[in-house]
Design a protein around this motif. Structure first.
Motif, PDB file in Angstrom:
ATOM      1  N   TYR A  49     -15.859 -33.992  -2.163  1.00  0.00           N
ATOM      2  CA  TYR A  49     -15.709 -32.600  -2.610  1.00  0.00           C
ATOM      3  C   TYR A  49     -16.086 -32.447  -4.076  1.00  0.00           C
ATOM      4  O   TYR A  49     -16.114 -31.348  -4.610  1.00  0.00           O
ATOM      5  N   GLY A  89     -15.443 -36.763 -14.744  1.00  0.00           N
ATOM      6  CA  GLY A  89     -15.761 -38.166 -14.471  1.00  0.00           C
ATOM      7  C   GLY A  89     -14.479 -39.001 -14.451  1.00  0.00           C
ATOM      8  O   GLY A  89     -13.398 -38.477 -14.313  1.00  0.00           O
ATOM      9  N   SER A 143      -5.202 -39.325  -8.978  1.00  0.00           N
ATOM     10  CA  SER A 143      -5.707 -38.596  -7.818  1.00  0.00           C
ATOM     11  C   SER A 143      -5.705 -39.500  -6.593  1.00  0.00           C
ATOM     12  O   SER A 143      -6.206 -40.630  -6.646  1.00  0.00           O
ATOM     13  N   MET A 213     -12.077 -26.414  -4.784  1.00  0.00           N
ATOM     14  CA  MET A 213     -12.736 -25.331  -5.534  1.00  0.00           C
ATOM     15  C   MET A 213     -14.250 -25.447  -5.396  1.00  0.00           C
ATOM     16  O   MET A 213     -14.781 -26.558  -5.359  1.00  0.00           O
TER      17      MET A 213
HETATM   18  N1  SAM Z   1     -11.736 -39.268 -12.080  1.00  0.00           N
HETATM   19  C1  SAM Z   1     -10.471 -38.661 -12.405  1.00  0.00           C
HETATM   20  C2  SAM Z   1      -9.662 -38.427 -11.155  1.00  0.00           C
HETATM   21  O1  SAM Z   1     -10.092 -38.842 -10.084  1.00  0.00           O
HETATM   22  O2  SAM Z   1      -8.578 -37.868 -11.270  1.00  0.00           O
HETATM   23  C3  SAM Z   1     -10.546 -37.419 -13.244  1.00  0.00           C
HETATM   24  C4  SAM Z   1     -11.599 -36.393 -12.933  1.00  0.00           C
HETATM   25  S1  SAM Z   1     -11.456 -35.615 -11.352  1.00  0.00           S
HETATM   26  C5  SAM Z   1     -12.830 -34.488 -11.458  1.00  0.00           C
HETATM   27  C6  SAM Z   1     -10.015 -34.631 -11.585  1.00  0.00           C
HETATM   28  C7  SAM Z   1      -9.409 -33.989 -10.371  1.00  0.00           C
HETATM   29  O3  SAM Z   1     -10.282 -32.994  -9.905  1.00  0.00           O
HETATM   30  C8  SAM Z   1      -9.153 -34.923  -9.210  1.00  0.00           C
HETATM   31  O4  SAM Z   1      -7.822 -34.790  -8.793  1.00  0.00           O
HETATM   32  C9  SAM Z   1     -10.093 -34.421  -8.150  1.00  0.00           C
HETATM   33  O5  SAM Z   1      -9.546 -34.618  -6.882  1.00  0.00           O
HETATM   34  C10 SAM Z   1     -10.201 -32.965  -8.501  1.00  0.00           C
HETATM   35  N2  SAM Z   1     -11.397 -32.304  -8.009  1.00  0.00           N
HETATM   36  C11 SAM Z   1     -12.687 -32.672  -8.140  1.00  0.00           C
HETATM   37  N3  SAM Z   1     -13.520 -31.771  -7.581  1.00  0.00           N
HETATM   38  C12 SAM Z   1     -12.738 -30.807  -7.071  1.00  0.00           C
HETATM   39  C13 SAM Z   1     -12.976 -29.603  -6.379  1.00  0.00           C
HETATM   40  N4  SAM Z   1     -14.212 -29.211  -6.089  1.00  0.00           N
HETATM   41  N5  SAM Z   1     -11.914 -28.849  -6.014  1.00  0.00           N
HETATM   42  C14 SAM Z   1     -10.649 -29.233  -6.318  1.00  0.00           C
HETATM   43  N6  SAM Z   1     -10.345 -30.355  -6.965  1.00  0.00           N
HETATM   44  C15 SAM Z   1     -11.371 -31.145  -7.346  1.00  0.00           C
END
Ligand code: SAM
Length: 352
Positions: A49, A89, A143, A213
């Motif tokens: 996602y 990231g 996460s 999202m």
């Molecule tokens: N790599 C780290 C992690 O996995 O937590 C930090 C960055 S990650 C982008 C941060 C959070 O954003 C994670 O919990 C991930 O599941 C969530 N996330 C990423 N893309 C998303 C989306 N399109 N909709 C909702 N949550 C999202």
């Protein structure tokens, strides 16, 4: 400059106060006290996602150095930011990242910063948890969308569940409070969320469930992934007694107490419930672009004023001008007519 040289120059900094300017207030009278910084757009996972399988990442030369990131974060702290979250990231795969944590911890020591924290996938925590805790990181978001190893591999494409569990163990052993973030995915983990509630609460961790999202093209239809949290909550309420509580973490989650487990469960619902009215945050990318809203395109370039002068005058003025443009809120939509991402940029760029 190499990371090693950089580390030496940073640890020499005394932990004196940098508070110097009036606090940042946006046009809707919201104080901006929370900065999230994506320190890299790279990650060791490829969650379905979040990213497409074959992502094109920024050339390393485009990234701000760790020293520049420190200067930017410190400028925000000088303007009243009290909470700083490093994200990506995957923040812990950025080379030399611990030198940045070591350096930023001086703002905890001086009392300018209330909280230094991070959001991580947990894979590197066995290596770093003890030092993070020693530097003053008290709470950490990890996460984790499933407890099934095969499903975990399918969701993350590259991840291994065992390593993340070892990371959670390490964070707890180091004394950090852990909150698990799980994205609700239709047909993937929707039947497991009750188990995740029991598991997290059984280990004395909070759980927050997040609505997917529409950020960035991930090569799959969003409608296939989207599961409204109103539905998740209704299903959980068939198994648990959910009591609304006032607990807030300074973020958009609304929490309930799960009476049967005694634990806290948060819901982040950008699509079914607009959470912007109390927004206190802005997001900085690893190239020095400031997004005033996760769900809008408008952004401010802070790299140019940062590099234009070694004094912070231009930078401070650019930060103030950006906050003066912070929009009231976002407007995500996922439906059959809106299968394309609402925004072209991925969460890994803006920082989740
Ligand atoms: N790599 C780290 C992690 O996995 O937590 C930090 C960055 S990650 C982008 C941060 C959070 O954003 C994670 O919990 C991930 O599941 C969530 N996330 C990423 N893309 C998303 C989306 N399109 N909709 C909702 N949550 C999202």
């Amino acid at each position: 400059m190499t990371d090693t040289i950089y580390m030496e120059s940073l640890v020499a900094e005394p932990s004196r106060s940098v508070r110097q300017r009036p606090p940042l207030i946006d046009p809707f009278q919201r104080p901006i006290t929370y900065l999230r910084v994506s320190v890299t757009d790279r990650c060791d996972f490829r969650c379905v996602y979040c990213m497409s399988e074959h992502m094109t990442f920024l050339p390393k030369a485009d990234l701000l150095t760790l020293e520049e990131l420190d200067r930017l974060c410190s400028a925000f702290i000088g303007q009243g930011v009290r909470k700083l979250r490093l994200t990506g990231g995957e923040p812990l795969v950025r080379r030399g990242i611990m030198t940045l944590f070591r350096s930023l911890a001086r703002h905890l020591d001086s009392g300018d910063l209330e909280e230094l924290t991070l959001t991580t996938n947990g894979s590197q925590l066995p290596k770093y948890a003890a030092e993070l805790a020693a530097l003053g990181v008290k709470r950490i978001n990890i996460s984790l969308d499933t407890l099934d190893p095969d499903k975990f591999r399918a969701i993350t494409r590259w991840g291994e569940l065992d390593k993340v569990i070892a990371g959670i163990d390490a964070a707890q052993a180091a004394g950090m409070r852990v909150k698990i973030n799980a994205v609700a995915l239709k047909g993937v983990n929707e039947n497991e969320l009750a188990e995740l509630v029991r598991w997290t609460h059984g280990r004395d961790m909070d759980l927050t469930i997040i609505e997917v999202m529409p950020l960035g093209d991930v090569g799959e239809g969003r409608l296939d992934q989207y599961l409204p949290l109103s539905m998740v909550r209704a299903r959980l309420a068939e198994q648990f007694t959910l009591q609304d509580i006032d607990y807030r973490t300074g973020g958009p989650a609304r929490f309930v107490k799960v009476v049967e487990t005694g634990g806290r469960l948060g819901f982040i619902t950008p699509l079914t419930h607009n959470f912007c009215e109390s927004c206190n945050r802005v997001r900085l990318t690893c190239t020095g672009t400031l997004y005033m809203c996760l769900g809008q395109e408008d952004a401010a370039d802070l790299r140019t004023p940062l590099r234009a002068s070694s004094s912070n005058d231009l930078l401070d003025a650019a930060i103030e001008a950006a906050i003066a443009r912070k929009p009231k809120g976002h407007d995500f939509i996922i439906d059959r007519r809106h299968q394309r991402p609402a925004l072209a940029r991925h969460m890994s760029v803006t920082g989740g």
